[in-house]
Design an enzyme around this catalytic site. Structure first.
Site, short mmCIF file in Angstrom:
data_model
loop_
_atom_site.label_atom_id
_atom_site.label_comp_id
_atom_site.label_asym_id
_atom_site.label_seq_id
_atom_site.Cartn_x
_atom_site.Cartn_y
_atom_site.Cartn_z
N HIS A 118 14.04 -2.69 1.00
CA HIS A 118 13.88 -1.71 2.08
C HIS A 118 15.23 -1.09 2.43
CE1 HIS A 118 9.67 -2.06 3.75
NE2 HIS A 118 9.68 -3.02 2.83
N SER A 136 0.81 -1.22 0.00
CA SER A 136 0.00 0.00 0.00
C SER A 136 0.85 1.26 0.00
CB SER A 136 -0.92 0.01 1.23
OG SER A 136 -0.14 0.07 2.42
#
Length: 186
Positions: free
Chosen positions: A54, A15
């Site tokens: 990440h 998201s």
């Protein structure tokens, strides 16, 4: 009791919640400590690639702490009036408590103690804290008792953290939706 500056960022898988939380952390003038909660199983190459994505996105000057079950201790160790702490994410931390890769799950009481300690550490935090978690309770009731237990526990944990937070943002398709502060009755 609310933390002086606690932002809770929720959303579904992919998201944009982590990227949004990272932008929030980068936009403040304080040094950032990133507390990572993922534990990678030795044979999970796909998940290792996600973690690497990440890592590649984070600025190199951010301090990194790889937290274990004692997330409260990691938070307390990194906290300070002049700090920004980004915790990513509660979903993986709780999964590690309930279903650790090594199979050595905590007892119910020990798990509850970890959750309570983390909540207390957030309530006492002096710096800016940004916490990321998945919102996984929007679908059907999952099959299997263990999965239902996990969904229920994460939902309860998310509610506790949202109650402490000064701001809650729900990410939907990469768009931040401010949930709190709101004018809704408590």
């Amino acid at each position: 009791m609310n933390s002086r500056d606690l932002t809770f960022v929720l959303g579904g898988a992919r998201s944009g919640k982590s990227a949004y939380a990272e932008r929030l952390a980068a936009s403040n003038a304080r040094p950032v400590t990133y507390i990572a909660t993922a534990r990678i199983a030795a044979d999970d190459d796909e998940f290792a690639q996600r973690v690497e994505q990440h890592r590649a996105r984070r600025p190199e000057h951010w301090q990194l702490i790889e937290a274990d079950a004692d997330l409260a201790g990691a938070l307390r160790g990194a906290d300070g009036d002049d700090r920004c702490i980004l915790i990513d994410c509660l979903t993986l931390w709780l999964a590690g408590l309930i279903c650790p890769p090594d199979g050595a799950a905590l007892s119910g009481d020990a798990c509850a103690a970890r959750l309570n300690a983390f909540e207390a550490a957030l309530a006492e935090a002096r710096g800016k804290v940004i916490v990321v978690s998945n919102e996984i309770g929007l679908g059907v009731v999952p099959l299997g008792a263990q999965t239902r237990h996990y969904v229920d526990e994460l939902g309860r944990l998310n509610q506790r953290i949202a109650a402490l937070s000064t701001q809650v943002t729900l990410m939907v398709a990469g768009l931040p939706m401010i949930v709190k502060p709101s004018s809704a009755p408590k």
